[in-house]
Design a protein around this motif. Sequence first.
Motif, PDB file in Angstrom:
ATOM      1  N   ALA A 211       0.839  -1.205   0.000  1.00 38.01           N
ATOM      2  CA  ALA A 211       0.000   0.000   0.000  1.00 38.01           C
ATOM      3  C   ALA A 211       0.875   1.256   0.000  1.00 38.01           C
ATOM      4  O   ALA A 211       0.629   2.207  -0.752  1.00 38.01           O
ATOM      5  N   TYR A 212       1.896   1.236   0.834  1.00 33.66           N
ATOM      6  CA  TYR A 212       2.858   2.335   0.949  1.00 33.66           C
ATOM      7  C   TYR A 212       3.587   2.532  -0.382  1.00 33.66           C
ATOM      8  O   TYR A 212       3.744   3.656  -0.858  1.00 33.66           O
ATOM      9  N   GLY A 213       3.984   1.440  -1.010  1.00 33.79           N
ATOM     10  CA  GLY A 213       4.662   1.519  -2.303  1.00 33.79           C
ATOM     11  C   GLY A 213       3.763   2.107  -3.371  1.00 33.79           C
ATOM     12  O   GLY A 213       4.198   2.926  -4.184  1.00 33.79           O
ATOM     13  N   ALA A 214       2.486   1.714  -3.365  1.00 36.12           N
ATOM     14  CA  ALA A 214       1.541   2.227  -4.371  1.00 36.12           C
ATOM     15  C   ALA A 214       1.319   3.725  -4.192  1.00 36.12           C
ATOM     16  O   ALA A 214       1.214   4.470  -5.161  1.00 36.12           O
ATOM     17  N   VAL A 215       1.278   4.184  -2.946  1.00 36.60           N
ATOM     18  CA  VAL A 215       1.100   5.615  -2.691  1.00 36.60           C
ATOM     19  C   VAL A 215       2.298   6.389  -3.236  1.00 36.60           C
ATOM     20  O   VAL A 215       2.143   7.366  -3.970  1.00 36.60           O
ATOM     21  N   HIS A 216       3.509   5.951  -2.912  1.00 36.91           N
ATOM     22  CA  HIS A 216       4.689   6.698  -3.335  1.00 36.91           C
ATOM     23  C   HIS A 216       4.933   6.604  -4.838  1.00 36.91           C
ATOM     24  O   HIS A 216       5.434   7.549  -5.451  1.00 36.91           O
TER      25      HIS A 216
END
Lengths: 256, 256
Positions: A118-123
Amino acid sequence: MSELVLYDIPGKSPESKAWSPNTWRTRYALNYKGLRYRTEWIEYPDIADLCKKIGARPTDVRADGSNHYTLPVLYDPLTETVISESTDIADYLDKTYPDTPPLFPAGTRGFHASFQAAYGAVHARTNALLKLVVLSVCLNLNERSSEYFRRTREKSLASRLEDVAPEGEVRDKWFEGLQDDMAKMAGWYRVGGGPFIMGETLCYADMMIAGRLVWAKVLLWKDSKDWKRICAFDDGFWGKFMERFERYEQVVQGST
Amino acid sequence: MSELVLYDIPGKSPESKAWSPNTWRTRYALNYKGLRYRTEWIEYPDIADLCKKIGARPTDVRADGSNHYTLPVLYDPLTETVISESTDIADYLDKTYPDTPPLFPAGTRGFHASFQAAYGAVHARTNALLKLVVLSVCLNLNERSSEYFRRTREKSLASRLEDVAPEGEVRDKWFEGLQDDMAKMAGWYRVGGGPFIMGETLCYADMMIAGRLVWAKVLLWKDSKDWKRICAFDDGFWGKFMERFERYEQVVQGST
């Protein structure tokens, strides 16, 4: 207990000697667990040779098929183990030192994997923080690393570093992108009741985010208007969040 | 304890009367908690009028600015509360019935929010399962709902439903997309040690995934080669995963 070794890339000014977001994750983890360690500083062009010498596995394969080696790498003389990649290091530390505070509290390892996605998709959406800091990273490196960094990043970003986020409208646009990204993550924390993703208990997911924000804080902007701008996002949530990490921000020096 | 009411959209064949993925999340939650409830069946064109009548909030705003109402909606006569949206219903159930098994075990509410973001990003990539089932959903609805569903979905998908995933190469391509999506999620479970995201303890994150897979199982493909194809993804992980949900799949009937 014998002393662990954390391999990290040095910045040239004393207050921003430790600046790399991925190695900061490991530093937070070591400090949080209270483990004894020292830092060995390695310039970018020397990382591959070091890794081959001590037996650290590559973390990726380049487009041309050759191995890509990255830091952090951790060496543990107690078990004579070398571990590459910050999440693998975190797993190793929890497993090898079970009497220290857990990075992955019981039952949360799978959630951490989905958090990372999720964090990777946001960044990945804007990669705004990278764009805001990339020139300052380059200017803060020693000469050999700086040359290496500029060459590889100008290629991957297809831009002169000076043109990625210059002051003015362009830079403001990336700040707005970063604000949108952080707002998504602040939403997760709000639902969870904060200040940390699990509530009162710190865990590795929080260190992933802090390791990225400290990039801006330590390297570039401490006490600057730019850092205060980030701290003020989400009604000041991130400023308070980062204050809670100050007790885990000691940089344990080693050889230079 | 008084009887809760779950509002759901009926399918026309008895074995696939309950088919909607979002209401399945709530059904799994109610069955897992062992709460007494009945199902009220509502056709698509009647959902907005029902919600306005009983005071259920809209869950979205349409492009034209008007309110959009969706199921599931839950009515609890004990507290005289009406709740829209499956995650809000799950929060309500944990808060109101604290002596039943938690959907969000302590410390995991924030992780659930990030899980939902990660899960949403995976499905948004191809929306493959929707494409594989959409025609069968339409054919399984009663006439008034079927007409409504076809009109709205053909508009949003910009395609006749018959042309979205016809047998052959196109359908195979969506199966491959779905397999890639499920592999990403299987990775999170593998890291966590499975069978559930928290290990041995079931939680709402698992129900989100099961609620989507049961769409394929119940509505279309039970005992078919298509369903077996999905069950076989990731070395059979998802087939075994869904077997663990069978004990929570009773459909408690109510008025028709």
